[in-house]
Design an enzyme around this catalytic site. Structure first.
Site, PDB file in Angstrom:
ATOM      1  N   LYS A  97      11.595 -98.288  50.822  1.00  0.00           N
ATOM      2  CA  LYS A  97      12.523 -97.467  50.040  1.00  0.00           C
ATOM      3  C   LYS A  97      13.839 -97.270  50.780  1.00  0.00           C
ATOM      4  O   LYS A  97      14.910 -97.219  50.167  1.00  0.00           O
ATOM      5  CB  LYS A  97      11.880 -96.120  49.698  1.00  0.00           C
ATOM      6  CG  LYS A  97      10.640 -96.214  48.827  1.00  0.00           C
ATOM      7  CD  LYS A  97      10.076 -94.836  48.516  1.00  0.00           C
ATOM      8  CE  LYS A  97       8.780 -94.919  47.731  1.00  0.00           C
ATOM      9  NZ  LYS A  97       7.663 -95.447  48.579  1.00  0.00           N
ATOM     10  N   CYS A 106      10.595 -88.889  54.386  1.00  0.00           N
ATOM     11  CA  CYS A 106       9.305 -89.381  54.920  1.00  0.00           C
ATOM     12  C   CYS A 106       9.357 -90.890  54.781  1.00  0.00           C
ATOM     13  O   CYS A 106       8.806 -91.460  53.846  1.00  0.00           O
ATOM     14  CB  CYS A 106       8.136 -88.775  54.149  1.00  0.00           C
ATOM     15  SG  CYS A 106       8.179 -86.963  54.061  1.00  0.00           S
ATOM     16  N   GLY A 110       9.427 -98.105  55.184  1.00  0.00           N
ATOM     17  CA  GLY A 110      10.823 -98.505  55.150  1.00  0.00           C
ATOM     18  C   GLY A 110      11.307 -99.267  53.937  1.00  0.00           C
ATOM     19  O   GLY A 110      12.506 -99.543  53.818  1.00  0.00           O
ATOM     20  N   CYS A 159       2.454 -91.396  45.325  1.00  0.00           N
ATOM     21  CA  CYS A 159       1.585 -92.450  44.788  1.00  0.00           C
ATOM     22  C   CYS A 159       0.241 -91.813  44.433  1.00  0.00           C
ATOM     23  O   CYS A 159      -0.818 -92.383  44.688  1.00  0.00           O
ATOM     24  CB  CYS A 159       1.428 -93.602  45.764  1.00  0.00           C
ATOM     25  SG  CYS A 159       0.858 -93.128  47.405  1.00  0.00           S
TER      26      CYS A 159
END
Length: 465
Positions: free
Chosen positions: A240, A234, A238, A357
């Site tokens: 990560k 997912c 971008g 998160c």
């Protein structure tokens, strides 16, 4: 109209937990970023009032094609802002309901016994103090430069480098133009809260990535070896993905998935700016990806950061987010269990990082426990990063192997990370070290996983001021 659409898109990104206000605004491609930032911030500040006005006026019921976030932006500017200076057909739509909205606003003031619009806000909202203050974290993009060169660049710009932090308290005490090397992550620099680098040459050229420390943990703990095939399930926006590419040293292959075309376009621009190669972006729901497809037969690492409640995002706006309902949490957890189970079905998978998160146990420990039970002894939790101070809630035996992060304890966004490894019969217990750290442990005896190595000059592109 472009202004209101851009503001609505930022609000939607905040709702999905894709980043903070500044990051989403600057990634929006809207030419007048200050105007957009001001509109988004003020809409958020009045958000609770706007929700009452929308509910009382039944605007969304009357205009079923009007997206909720766009409605908030339009109503804010109509009643509290500059009075809809642009907006096309949506402007005309909002003005048709002006009398009803103004009547609802007047009723709300009478109900709360106030005379000014500002008095409708809670004290914290009226003061607009912002969210809990976490430092500005700057990840050095090692595909383009190195820590030494970035430190030197900032020193030439008048910043004072204080060395490597020894504690979270040192990070908390940062002020002015001082900065530190993070105590846990070796390529992360830490500046005082609200330090703005969006116009800085290092950011616009892709030499640094503005990324919260907690958001850096998933790729760091996945730690794929150079040359490996990796899935970012997912992927948007971008950050990560670019971090994974830096760890891979652009050697290997990253398959990145997301369902949203606009987010993928923004992500592609960001990855190109960061110098990332060897990646394939696909507009596809990860749940529809076939684990048996030969294309993914060499995928040994997966980073899974699925949609969540976003309850850990402290800089989503200058107000506290309403807690998600039990039904919303149940729906999210059901999706998260499904997508995690799907990720574990890739045949060559060796290591997976699951992160959110979110602060809610239902999306974190409970999801991990349910999926581990479903897969029996095929996978097990890694005791990730033993020196990290915040551990998983005691939801099941071994849950302390998971990591949590919070503004109060780690000076980051609220976050959850679990590392899972395939369990081979007769194999040794899973290591608590990331792969990259294990490979170099003989050179760093006595250091904690994630401790910064001795800084040395590396030949990379050098940015001139």
């Amino acid at each position: 109209m472009a202004l209101y659409s851009a503001a609505a898109a930022v609000l939607e990104g905040l709702e999905r937990g894709e980043g903070g206000i500044k990051t989403l605004v600057y990634n929006s491609r809207f030419p007048h970023v200050r105007q957009l930032y001001a509109l988004v911030s003020e809409t958020l500040r009045y958000s609770s009032v706007l929700e009452k006005l929308l509910a009382g006026s039944a605007l969304l019921q009357a205009e079923k094609k009007l997206p909720p976030q766009l409605a908030k932006v339009l109503v804010y500017d109509l009643l509290f802002g500059k009075g809809l200076k642009c907006g096309g057909r949506w402007k005309a739509l909002a003005r048709r309901h002006r009398a009803r909205l103004e009547a609802e606003l007047a009723r709300l003031k009478v109900q709360q016994k106030v005379s000014r619009n500002e008095d409708l806000l809670a004290p914290a909202q009226a003061a607009n103090p912002g969210a809990f203050q976490v430092p500005r974290y700057v990840r050095v993009n090692t595909l383009k430069t190195c820590v030494d060169d970035v430190i030197d660049f900032f020193k030439r710009q008048g910043y004072s480098y204080l060395g490597k932090a020894a504690s979270v308290e040192e990070l908390r005490a940062l002020s002015g133009k001082k900065f530190l090397l993070d105590l846990h992550l070796p390529e992360l620099l830490v500046f005082p809260p609200q330090t703005d680098f969006h116009d800085n040459l290092l950011y616009t050229s892709g030499h640094i990535i503005l990324q919260d420390k907690a958001s850096c943990l998933p790729a760091f703990l996945l730690a794929p070896a150079a040359g490996c095939h990796v899935i970012d399930a997912c992927a948007a926006p971008g950050n990560k993905t670019s971090h994974l590419a830096a760890i891979l040293k652009n050697k290997g292959q990253i398959f990145a998935f997301d369902v949203d075309t606009k987010r993928l376009a923004t992500m592609n621009t960001m990855l190109m700016r960061a110098g990332v190669t060897g990646f394939q972006l696909a507009q596809q729901d990860f749940l529809t990806v076939d684990p048996g497809d030969p294309k993914y037969s060499k995928v040994t690492y997966i980073l899974l950061d699925p949609s969540c409640s976003g309850s850990g995002m402290v800089n989503r706006g200058p107000r506290e987010e309403a807690a998600p309902s039990a039904e919303r949490l149940q729906a999210l957890a059901g999706f998260q269990r499904k997508v995690l189970s799907h990720a574990l079905s890739f045949p060559a998978l060796r290591r997976l990082v699951y992160s959110t998160c979110s602060l809610h146990r239902e999306e974190n420990e409970d999801v991990v426990q349910a999926v581990l039970q479903e897969h029996g002894s095929a996978f097990r939790l890694v005791n990730a990063f033993p020196s990290w101070p915040c551990r998983g809630l005691a939801a099941f035996p071994g849950a302390e192997s998971c990591l949590r992060a919070s503004p109060a304890d780690t000076l980051t966004q609220g976050f959850f990370v679990a590392v899972l490894e395939r369990h081979e019969e007769g194999a040794a217990a899973p290591s608590s070290l990331p792969v990259a750290t294990e490979n170099n442990v003989q050179h760093r005896e006595g250091t904690e996983p994630g401790a910064a190595p001795k800084r040395r000059k590396r030949k990379k592109q050098r940015v001139k001021e």
